[in-house]
Design a protein around this motif. Structure first.
Motif, short mmCIF file in Angstrom:
data_model
loop_
_atom_site.label_atom_id
_atom_site.label_comp_id
_atom_site.label_asym_id
_atom_site.label_seq_id
_atom_site.Cartn_x
_atom_site.Cartn_y
_atom_site.Cartn_z
N ALA A 51 0.82 -1.21 0.00
CA ALA A 51 0.00 0.00 0.00
C ALA A 51 0.85 1.26 0.00
CB ALA A 51 -0.90 0.00 1.22
N THR A 52 0.25 2.39 -0.44
CA THR A 52 0.88 3.69 -0.26
C THR A 52 0.17 4.51 0.82
OG1 THR A 52 -0.49 4.66 -1.98
CG2 THR A 52 1.68 3.87 -2.65
N SER A 53 -1.03 4.09 1.17
CA SER A 53 -1.83 4.91 2.08
C SER A 53 -2.48 4.03 3.15
CB SER A 53 -2.93 5.64 1.30
OG SER A 53 -2.41 6.30 0.16
N ALA A 54 -1.73 3.05 3.65
CA ALA A 54 -2.33 2.03 4.51
C ALA A 54 -3.06 2.63 5.70
CB ALA A 54 -1.24 1.08 5.00
N VAL A 82 -11.41 7.60 -0.81
CA VAL A 82 -10.16 7.66 -1.58
C VAL A 82 -9.09 8.32 -0.71
CG1 VAL A 82 -9.07 8.54 -3.68
CG2 VAL A 82 -11.47 7.83 -3.72
N PRO A 83 -7.90 7.73 -0.63
CA PRO A 83 -6.84 8.29 0.22
C PRO A 83 -6.43 9.70 -0.23
CG PRO A 83 -6.29 6.05 -0.46
CD PRO A 83 -7.48 6.47 -1.25
N SER A 84 -5.76 10.39 0.68
CA SER A 84 -5.41 11.79 0.41
C SER A 84 -4.40 11.93 -0.73
CB SER A 84 -4.87 12.46 1.68
OG SER A 84 -3.82 11.69 2.22
N ASP A 85 -3.67 10.87 -1.06
CA ASP A 85 -2.76 10.97 -2.22
C ASP A 85 -3.52 10.78 -3.53
OD1 ASP A 85 -3.24 8.26 -2.32
OD2 ASP A 85 -1.13 7.64 -2.13
N GLY A 86 -4.84 10.63 -3.43
CA GLY A 86 -5.67 10.67 -4.63
C GLY A 86 -5.90 9.33 -5.30
N ALA A 87 -5.37 8.26 -4.74
CA ALA A 87 -5.53 6.97 -5.44
C ALA A 87 -5.41 5.81 -4.47
CB ALA A 87 -4.47 6.83 -6.53
N PHE A 88 -6.11 4.75 -4.80
CA PHE A 88 -5.82 3.44 -4.22
C PHE A 88 -4.71 2.86 -5.08
CE2 PHE A 88 -10.48 3.98 -3.66
CZ PHE A 88 -10.56 3.98 -2.28
N ASP A 89 -3.50 2.78 -4.53
CA ASP A 89 -2.40 2.37 -5.40
C ASP A 89 -1.24 1.86 -4.58
OD1 ASP A 89 -1.57 4.72 -4.23
OD2 ASP A 89 -0.93 5.67 -6.09
N GLY A 90 -0.26 1.35 -5.25
CA GLY A 90 0.92 0.87 -4.55
C GLY A 90 1.81 0.05 -5.47
N ASP A 132 -7.95 -3.38 2.90
CA ASP A 132 -6.60 -2.88 2.64
C ASP A 132 -6.68 -2.02 1.39
OD1 ASP A 132 -6.13 -4.54 0.24
OD2 ASP A 132 -6.09 -6.20 1.65
N GLU A 133 -5.57 -1.44 0.97
CA GLU A 133 -5.69 -0.46 -0.11
C GLU A 133 -6.10 -1.11 -1.43
OE1 GLU A 133 -2.67 2.49 -0.04
OE2 GLU A 133 -3.53 3.63 -1.70
N ALA A 134 -5.76 -2.40 -1.61
CA ALA A 134 -6.13 -3.09 -2.84
C ALA A 134 -7.53 -3.69 -2.78
CB ALA A 134 -5.12 -4.20 -3.15
CA CA Z 1 -2.66 5.61 -2.23
#
Ligand code: CA
Ligand code: FEO
Ligand code: CA
Length: 698
Positions: A417-420, A429-437, A510-512
């Motif tokens: 994750a990037t925003s766990a 949606v996380p503050s970085d703007g995406a569900f991503d990692g 989780d973020e995914a």
């Molecule tokens: Ca993220």
């Protein structure tokens, strides 16, 4: 008649997913959703998370209306503004301009297509593949007769045109499972329980059917007695290959070599390889077997209870308590490769690709020439896998290429994750703007060596789920199709739903997999490192979080305005058109957002990225499967699976596609009631790309 002397006609009430038909839950998956979660492992992933905190014939009086105008019942009174707003053809390109249809109420017993399109069946359950079979007569079924005909509940589908003038080819389709409640006259079934079970076994499997058309771009028709026509079923002989072939784990009384299996089971999705074979996944195979109560059986959902179809009453191999059949279920749950151009070829079960509830497999060629297969294990909290062949693809060398899936490396996906800390199950949606990692392909088997502590090569390949548990794979929300976009190389994974996420001690969001009680599912987009399919690391992001945005604030469409998309739920099969737009068919949509299952186009690039446009809706009770997008030829093909699945022989709830009004008035080869079928949807108006308005002839 005792309950154990016949197939259970009526599914158990209450065992449903959302409002999905009880019959579908019962016959398709063996009520998987009502049962305990199979993955109770506390793998390292879990700890990481804790640390991070047209209607065409419009049946029965509904008919004849252009789809864009179809508004039936209450649901659409409150239909999303999106329904009104999703008009326009979009900028996604492709050769199939259409105005998105409004969502359709699930009880509408019609195929609904956009204005300017029409549809026709290509082939239906019971249509003869061989002239010896004659016209279909559902009142006179037998196993031998069914082996000559198109099987039941078609799922994976492809239309493979031959090289040349494009007027010949083969249609290939899986037959995932049977709906005994609507297929059989209950009086016949009661009198002939063994023959009914054998007929159901014959209606499972796979069909290869030659097809023909007058010229490219027109309607495909099946060829009776086509040279490549073939039915594969529960008594077809299969070869087992790969590192687990011959293992003691695969030996039975009937096959002391562990290399020959009779039948394949519950084949769901699949793919066509770059060398022209078909790979197909044995999915909910567990429901056909009676187990002994071992931990390995439990991890695969194999129960010690009698099976719902009672096949163990007809053939003792389906009950592991019968001496000599302890391992029979270990011989199912594989990726099977079939050569549709050689009707004499022996289909192969590839142990190298592992054993789990394989949704399907999609194969691409990596930068260095190795074949790569992406695969989902369709169970709550199960995993996404990748196989990389040992040997390299050779253009034009079909016999060599047919060995590529026999040996190679097997991996399972871990999503970082990037925003766990921001993932709380709400879907925000996380503050970085995406569900991503980032992601890693964790090795299970590399260069012929097990990388899983305490598990042999054979154990990794036969008990692959347990191997995934041990290495800390990420628990996903029911991975369905995982497929590569040929236009970009990006990989798309449909996660259909998981209402147990974040409940009862099960894995948290989780973020995914960012929503607790994820009813509507989501779609992941993976980018392999350096664009190389054989890479061991990847980047990922969520393309869309599904649902009906007019009533659900947890949906997400990669930033595209939620009030301008079609509602979508339970993504299942994915496909791509000639310019790389994503097409998604749904399974279970009625259970969550209340509309009929559908086929949607999703634009992936440009300022319309994330735009979802509904292309069609399927008849009452059905799901949409196996989409094939031949946009250059103005056509889309889909399998329409389990229409009218909650009806009975005497009281059908769907009449697709024959739409006859009574058993007495059914014409030759017609059926009073639903028939799972492959249909072709084609453009009837507008510009076909050459400046001339035309469509295929019916
Ligand atoms: Ca993220
Ligand atoms: Fe048969 Fe995973 O759908
Ligand atoms: Ca499926």
């Amino acid at each position: 008649m005792t309950p154990r002397n016949m197939l259970q006609l009526l599914p158990m009430a209450g065992h449903t997913r959302g409002n999905r038909s009880a019959a579908t839950c019962h016959f398709k998956c063996g009520d998987a959703c009502a049962k305990d979660v199979c993955n109770t492992s506390d793998n390292s992933y879990f700890r990481d998370i804790a640390d991070q905190a047209l209607s065409r014939r419009a049946a029965l009086g509904l008919g004849g209306v252009a789809a864009a105008a179809v508004v039936v019942g209450q649901q659409l009174a409150s239909a999303p503004s999106a329904a009104a707003d999703n008009g326009g053809f979009g900028k996604g390109g492709g050769k199939l301009p259409f105005q998105a249809i409004a969502p359709v109420e699930r009880t509408v017993d019609a195929v609904t297509v956009p204005e300017g399109y029409d549809w026709a069946p290509v082939i239906r359950w019971g249509d003869p593949l061989f002239s010896s079979a004659g016209d279909f007569d559902a009142s006179n079924q037998s196993a031998e007769d069914q082996k000559q005909r198109f099987g039941y509940n078609c799922d994976y589908l492809n239309i493979l045109a031959d090289r040349g003038n494009g007027t010949t080819g083969v249609l290939v389709a899986n037959h995932e499972y049977t709906n005994e409640n609507v297929m059989f006259d209950p009086a016949w079934l009661e009198a002939n329980p063994d023959e009914a079970r054998l007929t159901a076994m014959a209606a499972h499997g796979f069909s290869v059917v030659e097809v023909r058309r007058d010229k490219a771009g027109q309607a495909w028709k099946p060829v009776v007695d086509g040279k490549r026509n073939r039915r594969i079923h529960m008594h077809t002989e299969f070869a087992v290959d790969g590192p687990a072939a011959g293992s003691d784990l695969l030996k039975t009384k009937d096959d002391p070599t562990g290399t020959v299996v009779w039948g394949m089971n519950n084949n769901c999705a699949g793919g066509t390889t770059p060398w022209g074979t078909v790979v197909t996944g044995e999915e909910n195979f567990n429901q056909y077997y009676v187990g002994r109560g071992t931990p390995e059986e439990a991890r695969y959902g194999i129960s010690t209870e009698p099976s719902s179809r009672g096949w163990e009453l007809t053939e003792e191999r389906f009950d592991a308590k019968n001496a000599g059949y302890e391992n029979e279920a270990n011989r199912f749950g594989y990726i099977v490769e079939i050569d549709p151009h050689d009707p004499e070829s022996t289909p192969v079960k590839h142990t190298a690709l592992g054993r789990f509830k394989h949704e399907g497999a999609n194969v691409t060629i990596a930068a260095d020439g190795r074949a790569v297969a992406y695969m989902g294990d369709d169970e709550r909290f199960d995993y996404i896998y990748k196989f990389v062949s040992r040997n390299k693809y050779r253009e034009g060398d079909r016999e060599h290429n047919k060995t590529l899936l026999s040996e190679g490396d097997l991996y399972v996906a871990k999503f970082n994750a990037t925003s766990a800390a921001e993932i709380d199950g709400s879907g925000k949606v996380p503050s970085d703007g995406a569900f991503d990692g980032s992601g890693e392909w964790l090795p299970l088997l590399v260069r012929g060596t097990s990388r899983v502590p305490g598990m042999s090569v054979e154990e990794v390949l036969v008990y692959t789920r347990l191997a995934g548990d041990k290495v800390g794979a990420t628990k996903m929300d029911r991975p369905e199709d995982v497929d590569v976009n040929p236009a970009t190389g990006k990989v798309y994974a449909a996660l259909t739903n998981n209402t147990r996420r974040g409940t009862d001690g099960n894995a948290l969001a989780d973020e995914a997999n960012p929503r607790s009680r994820n009813r509507d599912g989501h779609v992941l987009e993976l980018t392999e490192r350096n664009g190389d399919a054989a890479s061991l690391t990847f980047g990922w992001n969520i393309l869309l979080v599904a649902g009906d945005p007019s009533v659900d604030t947890t949906t997400y469409f990669s930033g595209y305005p939620a009030d301008k998309v079609s509602p979508i739920s339970c993504p299942d099969n994915v496909a791509f058109d000639s310019v790389g737009n994503l097409w998604i068919s749904t399974d279970g949509q009625p259970g969550t957002i209340g509309y009929a299952d559908a086929l949607h186009k999703v634009t992936l690039t440009g300022d319309e990225r994330g735009r979802v446009q509904q292309f069609l809706a399927v008849p009452n009770g059905a799901e949409t499967c196996g989409p094939v997008i031949h946009d250059r030829e103005n056509s889309v093909f889909v399998s329409i699976q389990h229409p009218g699945d909650d009806g009975t022989w005497d009281e059908p709830t769907s009449f697709f596609p024959d739409y006859v009004e009574s058993r007495a008035t059914a014409g030759r080869g017609e059926f009073f009631g639903p028939r799972p079928s492959v249909i072709q949807v084609f453009r009837t108006t507008g510009n076909n790309g050459n400046g001339k308005g035309r469509g295929p002839k019916k």
